[in-house]
Every structure is written in structure tokens, then in C-alpha cells.
Design a protein around this motif. Structure first.
Motif, PDB file in Angstrom:
ATOM      1  N   ASP A  10       0.873  -1.173   0.074  1.00 29.10           N
ATOM      2  CA  ASP A  10      -0.185   0.139  -0.093  1.00 29.10           C
ATOM      3  C   ASP A  10       0.881   1.281   0.145  1.00 29.10           C
ATOM      4  O   ASP A  10       0.491   2.187   0.667  1.00 29.10           O
ATOM      5  CB  ASP A  10      -1.041  -0.106   1.370  1.00 29.10           C
ATOM      6  N   GLY A  61      -2.362  -4.750  -6.548  1.00 28.33           N
ATOM      7  CA  GLY A  61      -3.494  -4.835  -5.732  1.00 28.33           C
ATOM      8  C   GLY A  61      -4.707  -4.194  -6.476  1.00 28.33           C
ATOM      9  O   GLY A  61      -4.713  -3.710  -7.755  1.00 28.33           O
ATOM     10  N   ASN A  62      -5.895  -4.054  -5.636  1.00 36.08           N
ATOM     11  CA  ASN A  62      -7.172  -3.344  -6.283  1.00 36.08           C
ATOM     12  C   ASN A  62      -7.045  -1.946  -6.791  1.00 36.08           C
ATOM     13  O   ASN A  62      -7.484  -1.626  -7.771  1.00 36.08           O
ATOM     14  CB  ASN A  62      -8.276  -3.390  -5.245  1.00 36.08           C
ATOM     15  N   HIS A  89      -2.703  -9.385  -2.349  1.00 34.47           N
ATOM     16  CA  HIS A  89      -3.180  -8.030  -1.590  1.00 34.47           C
ATOM     17  C   HIS A  89      -4.099  -8.257  -0.750  1.00 34.47           C
ATOM     18  O   HIS A  89      -4.035  -7.774   0.338  1.00 34.47           O
ATOM     19  CB  HIS A  89      -3.409  -7.070  -2.953  1.00 34.47           C
ATOM     20  N   GLU A  90      -5.341  -8.822  -1.108  1.00 34.33           N
ATOM     21  CA  GLU A  90      -6.453  -8.693  -0.287  1.00 34.33           C
ATOM     22  C   GLU A  90      -6.718 -10.358   0.381  1.00 34.33           C
ATOM     23  O   GLU A  90      -6.553 -11.245  -0.437  1.00 34.33           O
ATOM     24  CB  GLU A  90      -7.618  -8.608  -1.090  1.00 34.33           C
ATOM     25  N   HIS A 115      -3.828  -4.337   1.902  1.00 36.96           N
ATOM     26  CA  HIS A 115      -5.185  -3.844   1.578  1.00 36.96           C
ATOM     27  C   HIS A 115      -5.528  -2.677   2.718  1.00 36.96           C
ATOM     28  O   HIS A 115      -5.921  -1.886   2.418  1.00 36.96           O
ATOM     29  CB  HIS A 115      -6.092  -4.831   1.076  1.00 36.96           C
ATOM     30  N   SER A 116      -5.637  -3.376   3.868  1.00 34.36           N
ATOM     31  CA  SER A 116      -6.252  -2.552   5.022  1.00 34.36           C
ATOM     32  C   SER A 116      -5.309  -1.508   5.426  1.00 34.36           C
ATOM     33  O   SER A 116      -5.847  -0.662   6.407  1.00 34.36           O
ATOM     34  CB  SER A 116      -6.374  -3.596   6.218  1.00 34.36           C
ATOM     35  N   ASN A 132       1.066  -8.558   7.562  1.00 35.57           N
ATOM     36  CA  ASN A 132       0.558  -7.452   6.599  1.00 35.57           C
ATOM     37  C   ASN A 132       1.277  -6.179   7.428  1.00 35.57           C
ATOM     38  O   ASN A 132       1.445  -5.850   8.452  1.00 35.57           O
ATOM     39  CB  ASN A 132      -0.795  -6.962   6.985  1.00 35.57           C
TER      40      ASN A 132
END
Length: 167
Positions: A10, A61-62, A89-90, A115-116, A132
Motif C-alpha cells: 500500500d 492490488g485493487n 493483496h487482499e 489492503h487494509s 501485513n
């Protein structure tokens, strides 16, 4: 033999930060492998890491567009010093994460995800360690931005450290 790792996710450059913090670049210089769990946003960050790091392993990732998705897998798998790693990623909601990930990655010792933007370090009942590293550029609801370092030695991941990142 040991392999030193830097875990990132991220980074969201240039949306959340114009560039990666200098502290991240110093860490890149000190490790053998950089693992990036997606949401790069700009392919230039991947290019810069590949130019400077000894080795980069990443996933998309998204928030990553076609340019990054064409260069990176959704899931990466590798073995370092006998440690079987996977990265994506998720992983979905925190509730039930351990069970879902253990089922999805049964032949894995460590799963790195993002992700978070929330640091995470747990081990499932089956022995899968979930990591993470948070985000070095966007702390979201966390007190500080973060990344992780670790060492792979003789089939074990050791020295896992959540590192606060100064921006």
C-alpha cells in the motif's frame, strides 16, 4: 545462510505520498529481498525498486491499473532459505481471516498481504503465519505509517519487526 527481507504494501505513490520516504529507501539498501503486497498505484515505484533493490517480488492490488497488472501476478509464491512464502493483496475481512487463508494456502509457511493498511501478525492453528506490514505512506486509522523487516533462516522466519516509518 540467511536472507533479509523488507515487507511493504500500500505505497500508493503518488496519491498518498509523492515519493517513498527516505527511511524506506535505506531499508531497501539493507535487505536481500523486497516483498511488496500491492497497491503500488504508479509503475514508476516498481521501476525504482527494481533498479535499486537486489531483488523485488510483488503482486498487484485493487488500486493498480493495467500497466502494473501486466507486469505482476495476483499471487506470488517463492521459497527463501526453506521458508515457503506466498503473497497477495487482499485476504478479506479480519473475521475468519486465519481459517480462509489456511484453506487457500495450505502448503505455505508465511502469507504476506496488504489492503487494509493495518499491520497484522498472527499464526493460524495450522501454522501459517499471516503478515501485513501496513503502509509506509498512508497510516489511515493507525498511529503511524509502517513497514516490516524479517529474516529467513533454515526454514524459519525470524526477527519479524514492525517498523514505524517517519514521513
Amino acid at each position: 545462510m540467511s536472507t533479509r527481507l523488507l515487507l511493504l504494501a500500500d505505497t500508493h505513490v503518488p496519491r498518498r505520498a509523492r515519493v517513498l520516504p527516505e527511511q524506506v529507501w535505506r531499508a531497501v539498501d539493507e535487505v536481500d529481498v523486497v516483498l511488496h503486497a500491492g497497491d503500488w498505484v504508479d509503475p514508476a515505484t516498481l521501476d525504482a525498486l527494481q533498479e535499486r533493490a537486489r531483488r523485488v517480488v510483488g503482486v498487484w492490488g485493487n488500486n493498480d491499473g493495467p500497466g502494473l497488472r501486466s507486469r505482476l501476478p495476483e499471487v506470488a509464491r517463492l521459497e527463501l532459505e526453506g521458508v515457503r512464502l506466498a503473497m497477495t493483496h487482499e485476504t478479506g475481512a479480519a473475521r475468519g481471516r486465519e481459517e480462509r487463508c489456511q484453506a487457500a494456502f495450505p502448503d505455505t509457511d508465511v502469507l504476506v498481504f496488504g489492503h487494509s493498511h493495518i499491520p497484522w501478525d498472527t499464526t493460524t492453528a495450522g501454522g501459517l503465519r499471516l503478515l501485513n506490514p501496513g503502509s509506509p505512506t498512508d497510516r489511515r486509522r493507525q498511529p503511524v505509517c509502517t513497514m516490516m523487516t524479517a529474516t529467513a533462516t533454515d526454514g524459519v522466519l525470524t526477527d519479524v519487526t514492525l517498523v514505524p516509518v517517519q514521513r
